[in-house]
Design an enzyme around this catalytic site. Structure first.
Site, mmCIF file in Angstrom:
data_model
loop_
_atom_site.group_PDB
_atom_site.id
_atom_site.type_symbol
_atom_site.label_atom_id
_atom_site.label_comp_id
_atom_site.label_asym_id
_atom_site.label_seq_id
_atom_site.Cartn_x
_atom_site.Cartn_y
_atom_site.Cartn_z
ATOM 1 N N ARG A 121 -11.105 2.247 3.234
ATOM 2 C CA ARG A 121 -10.833 1.549 1.975
ATOM 3 C C ARG A 121 -9.347 1.218 1.895
ATOM 4 O O ARG A 121 -8.966 0.069 2.003
ATOM 5 C CB ARG A 121 -11.312 2.390 0.770
ATOM 6 C CG ARG A 121 -11.435 1.575 -0.540
ATOM 7 C CD ARG A 121 -10.112 1.308 -1.192
ATOM 8 N NE ARG A 121 -9.377 2.537 -1.498
ATOM 9 C CZ ARG A 121 -8.096 2.551 -1.817
ATOM 10 N NH1 ARG A 121 -7.386 1.442 -1.897
ATOM 11 N NH2 ARG A 121 -7.487 3.705 -2.061
ATOM 12 N N ASP A 122 -8.477 2.210 1.774
ATOM 13 C CA ASP A 122 -7.039 1.915 1.768
ATOM 14 C C ASP A 122 -6.637 1.283 3.101
ATOM 15 O O ASP A 122 -5.796 0.379 3.153
ATOM 16 C CB ASP A 122 -6.225 3.189 1.510
ATOM 17 C CG ASP A 122 -4.919 2.915 0.776
ATOM 18 O OD1 ASP A 122 -4.242 1.934 1.121
ATOM 19 O OD2 ASP A 122 -4.585 3.682 -0.143
ATOM 20 N N HIS A 173 -6.229 -2.556 3.679
ATOM 21 C CA HIS A 173 -4.990 -3.303 3.420
ATOM 22 C C HIS A 173 -4.213 -3.558 4.714
ATOM 23 O O HIS A 173 -3.572 -4.594 4.871
ATOM 24 C CB HIS A 173 -4.085 -2.528 2.461
ATOM 25 C CG HIS A 173 -4.599 -2.440 1.062
ATOM 26 N ND1 HIS A 173 -4.800 -3.542 0.262
ATOM 27 C CD2 HIS A 173 -4.947 -1.365 0.301
ATOM 28 C CE1 HIS A 173 -5.246 -3.160 -0.923
ATOM 29 N NE2 HIS A 173 -5.341 -1.843 -0.927
ATOM 30 N N SER A 201 0.874 5.322 -5.468
ATOM 31 C CA SER A 201 0.577 4.032 -4.829
ATOM 32 C C SER A 201 1.796 3.406 -4.170
ATOM 33 O O SER A 201 1.660 2.633 -3.219
ATOM 34 C CB SER A 201 0.035 3.038 -5.855
ATOM 35 O OG SER A 201 -0.888 3.630 -6.717
ATOM 36 N N HIS A 232 1.193 8.140 -0.339
ATOM 37 C CA HIS A 232 1.566 7.127 0.653
ATOM 38 C C HIS A 232 2.827 7.598 1.360
ATOM 39 O O HIS A 232 3.587 8.412 0.841
ATOM 40 C CB HIS A 232 1.745 5.751 0.016
ATOM 41 C CG HIS A 232 0.455 5.014 -0.155
ATOM 42 N ND1 HIS A 232 -0.034 4.127 0.770
ATOM 43 C CD2 HIS A 232 -0.480 5.076 -1.130
ATOM 44 C CE1 HIS A 232 -1.206 3.661 0.370
ATOM 45 N NE2 HIS A 232 -1.500 4.220 -0.788
ATOM 46 N N TYR A 256 4.102 -1.320 -5.365
ATOM 47 C CA TYR A 256 2.702 -1.115 -4.958
ATOM 48 C C TYR A 256 2.556 -1.377 -3.458
ATOM 49 O O TYR A 256 2.893 -2.458 -2.971
ATOM 50 C CB TYR A 256 1.841 -2.087 -5.761
ATOM 51 C CG TYR A 256 0.375 -1.789 -5.841
ATOM 52 C CD1 TYR A 256 -0.090 -0.570 -6.322
ATOM 53 C CD2 TYR A 256 -0.562 -2.751 -5.481
ATOM 54 C CE1 TYR A 256 -1.441 -0.317 -6.432
ATOM 55 C CE2 TYR A 256 -1.921 -2.510 -5.586
ATOM 56 C CZ TYR A 256 -2.361 -1.286 -6.063
ATOM 57 O OH TYR A 256 -3.708 -1.046 -6.170
#
Length: 337
Positions: A14-15, A18, A168, A199, A288
């Site tokens: 999912r992440d 990106h 984030s 992160h 972000y």
């Protein structure tokens, strides 16, 4: 830390979307999900990087639909629960029902850290479906620990049984993390779990996750080879190795995770997921993390430095959902040259 088992929540699918502009093939998803399941993680999050229905002009179109990705993962998983992400305003309760029918059993309902009130309908509906329902407070560095705790309390009231501190921007340090978990623990019910989503933009993803666990955090998000937005998430295999050294119970196979990271995930990266000039700027400016690829595209188009765009976005306190402003900022910078 007592002998409780940590809940290991993988976000590679999912992440990690990106990092490759949401272009995982269904075979990629099957291979990674099976490897994670064989390594005995507790949950595997699957969706477009921006959650259910994130595939769009604003966020980037996915190679497949969320449901196709979820079904592909659910087909090969025997132990782990399939999780998904929903941002109110992008995904709806109808999308959530479809995801549940496709095999998702955990949902993380994500809002900006000061906007928990938009999650009530989605959290309540997830509970009605019988899903493991998690509140996910994004960009947690942008408000005070006390305000974050109030937002967490709202999500708990709507029915969330676990609340996440979500860094984030990869902008927090260990003290920031400790302060937020202490604030949450002071107001949440004892039975309400907490989670950390780190992160790695300041190379603190693993350190921050360890600090969270020391403050009583139950669930840890991480991804194979750190596959995620910006400099990536806390690298799963690194966190597990560190947790092992600390004698913490995690229930996963470290060497299987190391193999999956290097053999399956790293070869998919078209841009290295690492701390470099641009991703460090994300963490330093508190931006972000998923803005990275959009900023690099805008920088190339308008002959600018991606770092300059990122720093300006940080000054303007842009948040997730304002991807369309990246081009505006780039044009402003070009015109002011």
């Amino acid at each position: 830390m007592n002998d409780k088992k940590l809940y290991i929540s993988d976000v590679t699918l999912r992440d990690g979307m990106h990092a490759i502009r949401h272009q995982y093939s269904l075979e990629n998803v099957r291979q990674v999900a099976k490897a994670l399941d064989d390594a005995r993680v507790d949950s595997i999050e699957v969706a477009h990087g921006d959650g259910l229905q994130g595939s769009s002009f604003n966020y980037g179109f996915g190679a497949h639909s969320d449901l196709e990705w979820i079904e592909a993962a659910a087909d090969v998983v025997k132990h782990a629960k399939i999780a998904t992400l929903l941002l109110p305003g992008i995904g709806t309760i109808h999308d959530l029902k479809n995801a549940w029918q496709a095999g998702a059993r955990v949902v993380r309902v994500a809002t900006h850290c000061t906007e928990a009130d938009v999650s009530a309908q989605h959290i309540q509906y997830a509970r009605e479906l019988g899903m493991d329902t998690v509140g996910f407070l994004m960009m947690s560095h942008m408000t005070t620990p006390e305000n974050l705790a109030k937002q967490a309390k709202l999500m708990e009231g709507y029915g969330a049984t676990c609340i996440y501190v979500v860094d984030s921007g990869g902008a927090m340090n260990m003290s920031d993390i400790r302060d937020r978990f202490r604030a949450l623990k002071a107001v949440l019910k004892p039975e309400t779990q907490t989670g950390i989503h780190a992160h790695h933009n300041l190379s603190l993803g693993v350190a921050n996750s360890i600090a969270a666990v020391e403050e009583g955090c139950d669930r840890i998000d991480a991804s194979l080879a750190g596959m995620g937005a910006g400099a990536g998430n806390a690298p799963l295999e690194v966190f597990i190795a560190a947790a092992d050294k600390l004698g913490w119970q995690h229930g996963t196979d470290l060497y299987a995770l190391m193999d999956a990271a290097d053999d399956l995930v790293r070869p998919l990266q078209d841009r290295p997921v690492r701390v470099d000039r641009e991703t460090l700027a994300l963490g330093y400016a508190g931006v972000y993390s998923s803005f990275l690829r959009h900023c690099e595209t805008a920088a190339a188009r308008y002959g600018l430095s991606a770092v300059d765009i990122l720093v300006e976005l940080g000054k303007r306190r842009m948040v997730g959902g304002q991807e369309d402003m990246i081009v505006d900022v780039a044009l402003d910078l070009r015109n002011n040259k």
